[in-house]
Write a protein that holds these residues in place. Structure first.
Motif, PDB file in Angstrom:
ATOM      1  N   GLU A  33     -55.299  13.996  24.790  1.00 20.74           N
ATOM      2  CA  GLU A  33     -54.526  15.055  24.219  1.00 20.74           C
ATOM      3  C   GLU A  33     -54.620  14.931  22.327  1.00 20.74           C
ATOM      4  O   GLU A  33     -53.838  14.933  21.740  1.00 20.74           O
ATOM      5  CB  GLU A  33     -53.216  14.806  24.331  1.00 20.74           C
ATOM      6  CG  GLU A  33     -52.888  15.058  25.924  1.00 20.74           C
ATOM      7  CD  GLU A  33     -52.859  16.482  26.288  1.00 20.74           C
ATOM      8  OE1 GLU A  33     -52.939  17.371  25.410  1.00 20.74           O
ATOM      9  OE2 GLU A  33     -53.338  16.927  27.374  1.00 20.74           O
ATOM     10  N   GLY A  34     -55.832  14.307  22.015  1.00 21.58           N
ATOM     11  CA  GLY A  34     -55.918  14.120  20.542  1.00 21.58           C
ATOM     12  C   GLY A  34     -55.473  12.870  19.790  1.00 21.58           C
ATOM     13  O   GLY A  34     -55.673  12.523  18.712  1.00 21.58           O
ATOM     14  N   PHE A  35     -55.038  11.852  20.747  1.00 25.31           N
ATOM     15  CA  PHE A  35     -54.525  10.523  20.421  1.00 25.31           C
ATOM     16  C   PHE A  35     -55.429   9.740  20.788  1.00 25.31           C
ATOM     17  O   PHE A  35     -56.097   9.511  21.786  1.00 25.31           O
ATOM     18  CB  PHE A  35     -53.222  10.375  20.993  1.00 25.31           C
ATOM     19  CG  PHE A  35     -52.064  11.275  20.803  1.00 25.31           C
ATOM     20  CD1 PHE A  35     -51.297  11.152  19.617  1.00 25.31           C
ATOM     21  CD2 PHE A  35     -51.446  12.025  21.659  1.00 25.31           C
ATOM     22  CE1 PHE A  35     -50.151  12.005  19.412  1.00 25.31           C
ATOM     23  CE2 PHE A  35     -50.532  13.056  21.438  1.00 25.31           C
ATOM     24  CZ  PHE A  35     -49.934  12.851  20.214  1.00 25.31           C
ATOM     25  N   PRO A  36     -55.701   8.511  19.817  1.00 28.92           N
ATOM     26  CA  PRO A  36     -56.676   7.271  20.289  1.00 28.92           C
ATOM     27  C   PRO A  36     -56.103   6.822  21.553  1.00 28.92           C
ATOM     28  O   PRO A  36     -54.984   6.289  21.369  1.00 28.92           O
ATOM     29  CB  PRO A  36     -56.829   6.383  19.015  1.00 28.92           C
ATOM     30  CG  PRO A  36     -56.235   7.617  17.811  1.00 28.92           C
ATOM     31  CD  PRO A  36     -55.171   8.546  18.551  1.00 28.92           C
ATOM     32  N   LEU A  37     -57.080   6.411  22.330  1.00 27.41           N
ATOM     33  CA  LEU A  37     -56.562   5.618  23.613  1.00 27.41           C
ATOM     34  C   LEU A  37     -57.622   4.424  23.833  1.00 27.41           C
ATOM     35  O   LEU A  37     -58.955   4.596  23.656  1.00 27.41           O
ATOM     36  CB  LEU A  37     -56.685   6.525  24.796  1.00 27.41           C
ATOM     37  CG  LEU A  37     -56.393   5.682  26.000  1.00 27.41           C
ATOM     38  CD1 LEU A  37     -54.966   5.101  26.260  1.00 27.41           C
ATOM     39  CD2 LEU A  37     -56.914   6.644  27.103  1.00 27.41           C
ATOM     40  N   THR A  38     -57.124   3.191  24.035  1.00 23.37           N
ATOM     41  CA  THR A  38     -57.880   1.885  23.901  1.00 23.37           C
ATOM     42  C   THR A  38     -57.565   1.468  25.468  1.00 23.37           C
ATOM     43  O   THR A  38     -56.466   1.248  25.761  1.00 23.37           O
ATOM     44  CB  THR A  38     -57.811   0.918  23.031  1.00 23.37           C
ATOM     45  OG1 THR A  38     -58.189   1.385  21.834  1.00 23.37           O
ATOM     46  CG2 THR A  38     -58.612  -0.329  23.408  1.00 23.37           C
ATOM     47  N   THR A  39     -58.744   1.197  26.404  1.00 21.66           N
ATOM     48  CA  THR A  39     -58.313   0.715  27.693  1.00 21.66           C
ATOM     49  C   THR A  39     -59.035  -0.587  27.947  1.00 21.66           C
ATOM     50  O   THR A  39     -60.323  -0.695  27.607  1.00 21.66           O
ATOM     51  CB  THR A  39     -58.938   1.833  28.787  1.00 21.66           C
ATOM     52  OG1 THR A  39     -58.374   2.891  28.613  1.00 21.66           O
ATOM     53  CG2 THR A  39     -58.711   1.118  30.225  1.00 21.66           C
ATOM     54  N   ILE A  57     -55.649  -3.315  34.506  1.00 20.39           N
ATOM     55  CA  ILE A  57     -55.867  -2.246  33.577  1.00 20.39           C
ATOM     56  C   ILE A  57     -54.778  -2.052  32.656  1.00 20.39           C
ATOM     57  O   ILE A  57     -53.507  -1.880  33.019  1.00 20.39           O
ATOM     58  CB  ILE A  57     -56.146  -0.670  34.295  1.00 20.39           C
ATOM     59  CG1 ILE A  57     -57.164  -0.916  35.296  1.00 20.39           C
ATOM     60  CG2 ILE A  57     -56.472   0.366  33.104  1.00 20.39           C
ATOM     61  CD1 ILE A  57     -57.621   0.476  35.858  1.00 20.39           C
ATOM     62  N   TYR A  58     -55.102  -2.059  31.069  1.00 21.24           N
ATOM     63  CA  TYR A  58     -54.179  -2.009  30.245  1.00 21.24           C
ATOM     64  C   TYR A  58     -54.484  -0.812  29.242  1.00 21.24           C
ATOM     65  O   TYR A  58     -55.474  -0.962  28.485  1.00 21.24           O
ATOM     66  CB  TYR A  58     -54.049  -3.259  29.435  1.00 21.24           C
ATOM     67  CG  TYR A  58     -53.588  -4.377  30.179  1.00 21.24           C
ATOM     68  CD1 TYR A  58     -52.156  -4.911  29.942  1.00 21.24           C
ATOM     69  CD2 TYR A  58     -54.724  -5.463  30.911  1.00 21.24           C
ATOM     70  CE1 TYR A  58     -51.965  -6.113  30.809  1.00 21.24           C
ATOM     71  CE2 TYR A  58     -54.198  -6.249  31.602  1.00 21.24           C
ATOM     72  CZ  TYR A  58     -52.822  -6.820  31.645  1.00 21.24           C
ATOM     73  OH  TYR A  58     -52.583  -8.027  32.457  1.00 21.24           O
ATOM     74  N   HIS A  59     -53.693   0.181  29.235  1.00 19.59           N
ATOM     75  CA  HIS A  59     -53.995   1.442  28.475  1.00 19.59           C
ATOM     76  C   HIS A  59     -53.206   1.197  27.460  1.00 19.59           C
ATOM     77  O   HIS A  59     -51.907   1.031  27.263  1.00 19.59           O
ATOM     78  CB  HIS A  59     -53.630   3.019  29.138  1.00 19.59           C
ATOM     79  CG  HIS A  59     -54.356   2.973  30.295  1.00 19.59           C
ATOM     80  ND1 HIS A  59     -55.861   3.323  30.163  1.00 19.59           N
ATOM     81  CD2 HIS A  59     -54.223   3.237  31.565  1.00 19.59           C
ATOM     82  CE1 HIS A  59     -56.149   3.678  31.399  1.00 19.59           C
ATOM     83  NE2 HIS A  59     -55.370   3.268  32.165  1.00 19.59           N
ATOM     84  N   THR A  60     -53.665   1.328  25.878  1.00 20.31           N
ATOM     85  CA  THR A  60     -52.721   1.396  24.800  1.00 20.31           C
ATOM     86  C   THR A  60     -52.959   2.646  24.150  1.00 20.31           C
ATOM     87  O   THR A  60     -54.240   3.082  23.412  1.00 20.31           O
ATOM     88  CB  THR A  60     -53.166   0.034  23.687  1.00 20.31           C
ATOM     89  OG1 THR A  60     -53.127  -0.959  24.315  1.00 20.31           O
ATOM     90  CG2 THR A  60     -52.346   0.258  22.488  1.00 20.31           C
ATOM     91  N   LEU A  61     -52.061   3.460  24.006  1.00 23.19           N
ATOM     92  CA  LEU A  61     -52.163   4.760  23.335  1.00 23.19           C
ATOM     93  C   LEU A  61     -51.490   4.884  22.062  1.00 23.19           C
ATOM     94  O   LEU A  61     -50.268   4.402  21.750  1.00 23.19           O
ATOM     95  CB  LEU A  61     -51.139   5.883  24.373  1.00 23.19           C
ATOM     96  CG  LEU A  61     -51.019   7.501  24.025  1.00 23.19           C
ATOM     97  CD1 LEU A  61     -52.541   7.931  23.961  1.00 23.19           C
ATOM     98  CD2 LEU A  61     -49.977   8.149  24.854  1.00 23.19           C
ATOM     99  N   ASP A  62     -52.026   5.546  20.991  1.00 22.69           N
ATOM    100  CA  ASP A  62     -51.778   5.252  19.568  1.00 22.69           C
ATOM    101  C   ASP A  62     -51.042   6.600  19.486  1.00 22.69           C
ATOM    102  O   ASP A  62     -51.595   7.603  19.473  1.00 22.69           O
ATOM    103  CB  ASP A  62     -52.866   5.179  18.713  1.00 22.69           C
ATOM    104  CG  ASP A  62     -52.783   5.218  17.313  1.00 22.69           C
ATOM    105  OD1 ASP A  62     -51.442   5.366  17.062  1.00 22.69           O
ATOM    106  OD2 ASP A  62     -53.510   4.683  16.388  1.00 22.69           O
TER     107      ASP A  62
END
Length: 296
Positions: A33-39, A57-62
């Motif tokens: 959705e246009g947001f940086p995502l680090t998994t 699993i660890y998702h980090t949504l900016d």
């Protein structure tokens, strides 16, 4: 050796000081959705030991765009969070318990209870009005409080309720600690391994996970504080200086937890995004407009 405190798997990976690749850990960066995502995915016991995080699993949504009030950031943030949660939920429409952890009276710790307030609860409505809510997933919500105000561990309250209503899964929402100030109330971590209430401030309590509750536990966390000693260490490092670990622990601000001056508004914003995101993940037949009519 001084260890910087963080609850974010992304930051734990950044802090890893070993040589070469981090064993048993995979990391990928994408966008949603246009947001940086680090998994970050911890795949082995060796990776769990190296990172200090359980396998999962660890998702980090900016969501820093939300703080900047970028156009459309609020609805896009809700959709992005719902998209991360949906694959972690039971495939059927079994009952889910949403738990808001933390102390409602302390603003940096109130994101869990406030998010639970913004979650659409349907467990009672399905039986009362099946013609309107019969197709909804049954959802219950609880703001468990904290030991200091209830006299009971929040984990014990959650377990007692879970044993009574037998949910298919639990979603636990809590405040976390970050290493970087810029991540405060600007990121959301979603993981499938549960959470230990109070860990963000070094006050570990009864863990909420599959082992303790007997069902999958999805944790949604928002960093709202930075440990004072960790902040001091990073500021010194950026300035090219360094202090011995024992000296760092003796600095005037080392025992403090630091939070933004506008924490009230930031917590309100993040609680709404999380409550709505959780609700849309649990009730995919709803759109945001319909959800607002039911929750607000």
């Amino acid at each position: 050796m001084f260890k910087r405190r963080t609850d974010l798997a992304l930051e734990a990976r950044e802090l890893w000081s070993g040589a070469g690749e981090l064993p048993g850990v995979e990391c990928r960066e994408t966008q949603t959705e246009g947001f940086p995502l680090t998994t970050v995915q911890v795949l082995s016991p060796e990776g769990a030991q190296a990172l200090g995080k359980p396998e999962g699993i660890y998702h980090t949504l900016d969501l820093s765009a939300l703080g900047r009030r970028e156009e459309g950031a609020f609805p896009r943030g809700i959709q992005a969070l719902a998209a991360l949660l949906s694959p972690l939920l039971p495939p059927d429409k079994g009952e889910v318990l949403v738990v808001g952890l933390g102390n409602r009276a302390i603003t940096p710790d109130a994101v869990g209870p406030k998010a639970a307030d913004r979650t659409l609860v349907t467990r009672h409505l399905i039986g009362m009005a099946p013609e309107h809510f019969g197709d909804f997933r049954p959802v219950a919500a609880l703001a468990a409080g904290v030991l200091g105000t209830t006299g009971v561990e929040s984990g014990e309250i959650v377990k007692a309720l879970a044993d009574k209503i037998h949910p298919r899964a639990v979603i636990a929402i809590d405040a976390l600690a970050a290493r970087r100030v810029e991540r405060l109330c600007a990121t959301v971590q979603v993981c499938d391994v549960g959470i230990a209430p109070g860990s963000g401030v070094g006050n570990h309590r009864f863990a909420l996970n599959r082992e303790s509750l007997g069902v999958p536990v999805i944790a949604v966390g928002v960093p709202t504080v930075v440990d004072g000693a960790t902040l001091c260490a990073d500021l010194l490092e950026e300035a090219g200086g360094e202090l011995a670990p024992q000296t760092l622990s003796q600095l005037p601000g080392a025992s403090l937890m630091v939070t933004p001056r506008d924490i009230d508004q930031r917590v309100e914003d993040m609680a709404k995004v999380i409550g709505y995101g959780v609700s849309l993940a649990l009730q995919p037949e709803l759109d945001l407009e319909g959800l607002e009519l039911l929750v607000e």
